[in-house]
Design an enzyme around this catalytic site. Structure first.
Site, short mmCIF file in Angstrom:
data_model
loop_
_atom_site.label_atom_id
_atom_site.label_comp_id
_atom_site.label_asym_id
_atom_site.label_seq_id
_atom_site.Cartn_x
_atom_site.Cartn_y
_atom_site.Cartn_z
N GLY A 102 55.02 2.46 7.45
CA GLY A 102 54.54 2.90 8.82
C GLY A 102 55.97 2.98 9.72
O GLY A 102 57.03 2.40 9.06
N CYS B 159 56.55 -1.20 1.94
CA CYS B 159 57.50 -1.09 3.12
C CYS B 159 56.78 -1.96 4.28
O CYS B 159 56.74 -3.08 4.31
CB CYS B 159 57.46 0.61 3.24
SG CYS B 159 58.82 0.81 4.49
N TYR B 160 56.43 -1.01 5.33
CA TYR B 160 55.74 -1.70 6.49
C TYR B 160 54.58 -2.74 6.20
O TYR B 160 54.41 -3.75 6.56
CB TYR B 160 55.18 -0.86 7.67
CG TYR B 160 54.65 -1.53 8.65
CD1 TYR B 160 55.33 -1.97 9.74
CD2 TYR B 160 53.39 -1.42 8.82
CE1 TYR B 160 54.92 -2.36 11.03
CE2 TYR B 160 52.67 -2.01 9.89
CZ TYR B 160 53.39 -2.38 11.01
OH TYR B 160 52.95 -3.04 12.20
N HIS C 42 59.48 2.63 -1.85
CA HIS C 42 58.10 3.63 -1.83
C HIS C 42 58.02 3.97 -3.18
O HIS C 42 58.80 5.03 -3.69
CB HIS C 42 58.63 4.61 -0.95
CG HIS C 42 58.44 4.47 0.67
ND1 HIS C 42 57.19 4.47 1.32
CD2 HIS C 42 59.33 4.00 1.38
CE1 HIS C 42 57.51 4.16 2.31
NE2 HIS C 42 58.75 3.67 2.56
N GLU D 142 55.51 5.65 -4.33
CA GLU D 142 54.84 6.76 -4.30
C GLU D 142 55.45 7.96 -4.45
O GLU D 142 54.96 9.13 -4.57
CB GLU D 142 53.73 6.98 -3.05
CG GLU D 142 54.35 7.16 -1.72
CD GLU D 142 54.82 5.97 -0.93
OE1 GLU D 142 55.00 5.75 0.27
OE2 GLU D 142 54.99 4.56 -1.70
N ASP E 125 39.00 27.22 -2.40
CA ASP E 125 38.36 26.06 -1.74
C ASP E 125 36.71 26.69 -1.52
O ASP E 125 35.78 25.98 -2.05
CB ASP E 125 38.59 25.60 -0.37
CG ASP E 125 40.19 25.28 -0.41
OD1 ASP E 125 40.56 24.86 -1.67
OD2 ASP E 125 40.87 25.26 0.39
N LYS F 264 43.99 19.47 -2.75
CA LYS F 264 43.96 20.51 -3.48
C LYS F 264 43.82 20.89 -5.01
O LYS F 264 43.24 21.39 -5.47
CB LYS F 264 45.14 21.68 -2.73
CG LYS F 264 45.19 22.92 -3.03
CD LYS F 264 44.13 23.81 -2.16
CE LYS F 264 44.22 25.56 -2.30
NZ LYS F 264 43.54 26.02 -1.27
#
Length: 523
Positions: A63, A90-91, A179, A181, A237, A379
């Protein structure tokens, strides 16, 4: 779905407390990619709510805040006493260290970008990760004094506590300052997988087949004896929603496809063949091309085009809905990013980037109860679900198409003649992209009819005809996009075919703008 309901059916779940990170969604995607269901929740979630979810583990996201700022987001420290492993990123690491006895301060050397990580020793979090590797950092604060209760697992030249583990027999906590990710951390996926399987002992049972059965059962229970209307657009979708609900409730599903006259070549036929002929779904086609084109006559402003198309769509859909007796539910193809970007996500910290109206901008006062079976999915997961449900490849993998259709790809006034010309150009373009085996590796490819004419020479005569632009982009989230570096030979073939086969075009140009500063669509 409310917080605490994600564990329906005994599903493994990893809740992610979202402290405002731009990559919080990416954490959820990486966890799901590893075979475990995850979702974003508010930092304000209570330990009791988390306990009700029966989580296998918990992740604290990054964050933009500092733990010492007034009003900085925090979580209940009792979360660390739930008896499940917690990973702080991180945060999230800094906040946990702050709450658990460490000290956080401004770093002497901020780290933004790639950093070289060195392991202090072997640990289950870094199992299989090289002793020296590259990670992506983005922080101005860092843990200054990890304290005696923390074991240092890894460091960088300017961050002594780049990864830590809590030494406590009653709590399991790991923290990483980098990070894992993002793709810029080459072994980040390995770190997350290790947390899931080595630390949390997950079984990895998140599969689309199980989700399909679970979502179908949930929809069946919600609908009961009611009737459902689904607005089919021809996009991925709404097609997946229709296929899923057909599996769940069969003849209680009624699909409405509005032919606006602004569709791609063969779009209506594809929808009719797929859903009426193959799936045997009750499909109502509202043929309203003349109404839409009448509304657009003489209009050149892009926003006015969109406004008129949206208004007409609502009127046509309402008219079609009145022909379906007993319909009390409206199905929409809302996806998880739509929920978050609209400011209604579990995190509760979304800035409301944009509002999403998934069935042509249908208003809430239509009087239907909403069914949104895809609202937990990204998606790419919706595409996987479409494959599981047996949708044809040309629907599952088709590129996005704007709600106003070709009206925003015909720059200036929209006429039947311009639409026909653009359809022919677009069809040739997509034929060549598919033939070059590039359709799946590009995110969106389309033609745009420009509001200019240019001089050309054909045979021995002068021409003064239309100019067509080709747009091809690649992106992961459509928030940013890069233009595709298509082979010159392919571009030459596309240009030659369009000019030779589409009467009225004598010039083709290629759009090499990225988003930002440009947008993907021209209008």
């Amino acid at each position: 779905m409310q917080q605490g309901e994600a564990q329906a059916g005994g599903r493994e779940v990893i809740p992610i407390l979202d402290f405002g990170s731009q990559t919080a969604q990416l954490i959820a995607r990486r966890v799901r990619d590893a075979g475990v269901f995850s979702l974003l929740v508010s930092p304000r979630i209570t330990p009791a709510q988390l306990r009700a979810m029966n989580p296998s583990g918990i992740i604290l996201s990054g964050g933009p805040s500092s733990v010492y700022e007034p009003g900085a987001p925090a979580c209940d420290p009792a979360i660390f006493d739930l008896g499940v492993p917690v990973l702080g990123i991180c945060y999230g690491m800094q906040l946990a260290a702050h709450l658990l006895g460490g000290r956080v301060s401004r770093a002497d050397h901020r780290e933004f970008g790639r950093a070289h990580l060195s392991m202090a020793g072997k640990s289950d979090l870094f199992n299989g990760v090289p002793d020296k590797t590259t990670v992506w950092m983005s922080h101005g604060d860092q843990v200054e004094d990890a304290g005696l209760r923390f074991e240092t697992l890894a460091s960088t030249p300017t961050c002594p506590f780049a990864a830590v583990r809590l030494v406590d027999s009653n709590r399991v906590f790991y923290g990483v300052q980098f990070h894992p990710e993002v793709t810029h951390t080459p072994h980040g996926a390995d770190v997350l997988r290790n947390f899931l399987y080595e630390v949390c002992r997950c079984r990895g049972e998140w599969r689309m087949m199980e989700f399909a059965e679970e979502a179908a059962a949930s929809a069946r229970a919600a609908v009961g004896e009611g009737q459902v209307i689904c607005g089919l657009s021809g996009g991925v979708d709404s097609a997946v929603v229709a296929a899923l609900l057909h599996k769940a409730i069969g003849p209680k599903l009624h699909c409405v496809f509005v032919d606006t006259g602004l569709l791609r070549s063969g779009e209506r036929q594809l929808v009719e063949t797929t859903f009426r002929d193959h799936f045997r779904i009750d499909l109502r086609v509202a043929d309203a091309a003349s109404e839409f084109l009448g509304d657009l006559a003489g209009v050149t402003d892009p926003q006015e085009k969109r406004r008129r198309i949206g208004h007409r769509f609502i009127e046509v859909f309402k008219r079609a809905a009145t022909q379906i007796p007993g319909a009390s539910f409206l199905a929409q193809g809302t996806l998880y990013p739509d929920v978050i970007e609209s400011g209604h996500g579990h995190a509760g910290t979304a800035a409301g980037i944009k509002l999403h109206h998934n069935v042509g901008g249908l208003p809430a006062d239509l009087g239907f109860k909403l069914i949104e079976p895809l609202r937990e999915l990204f998606k790419d997961e919706a595409r996987k679900l479409g494959q599981v449900l047996g949708l044809p490849e040309q629907i599952v993998w088709r590129h996005p198409f704007p709600g106003p259709g070709l009206a925003v790809r015909v720059l200036g006034e929209v006429t039947p003649e311009k639409l026909a010309l653009l359809r022919d150009c677009d069809e040739i373009l997509l034929e060549e992209i598919v033939a070059a085996n590039l359709y799946r590796s590009t995110s969106q490819v389309f033609a745009v009819l420009l509001p200019v004419q240019s001089v050309g020479v054909m045979g021995d005569g002068r021409t003064y005809e239309h100019c067509v632009a080709i747009r091809a982009v690649e992106t992961q989230d459509f928030m940013t996009a890069d233009w595709c570096h298509l082979p010159y030979e392919l571009l030459a073939r596309i240009s030659s075919r369009i000019i030779n086969e589409v009467r009225g075009v004598n010039r083709v140009v290629y759009d090499i703008s990225s988003k930002p500063p440009a947008t993907i669509e021209w209008e």
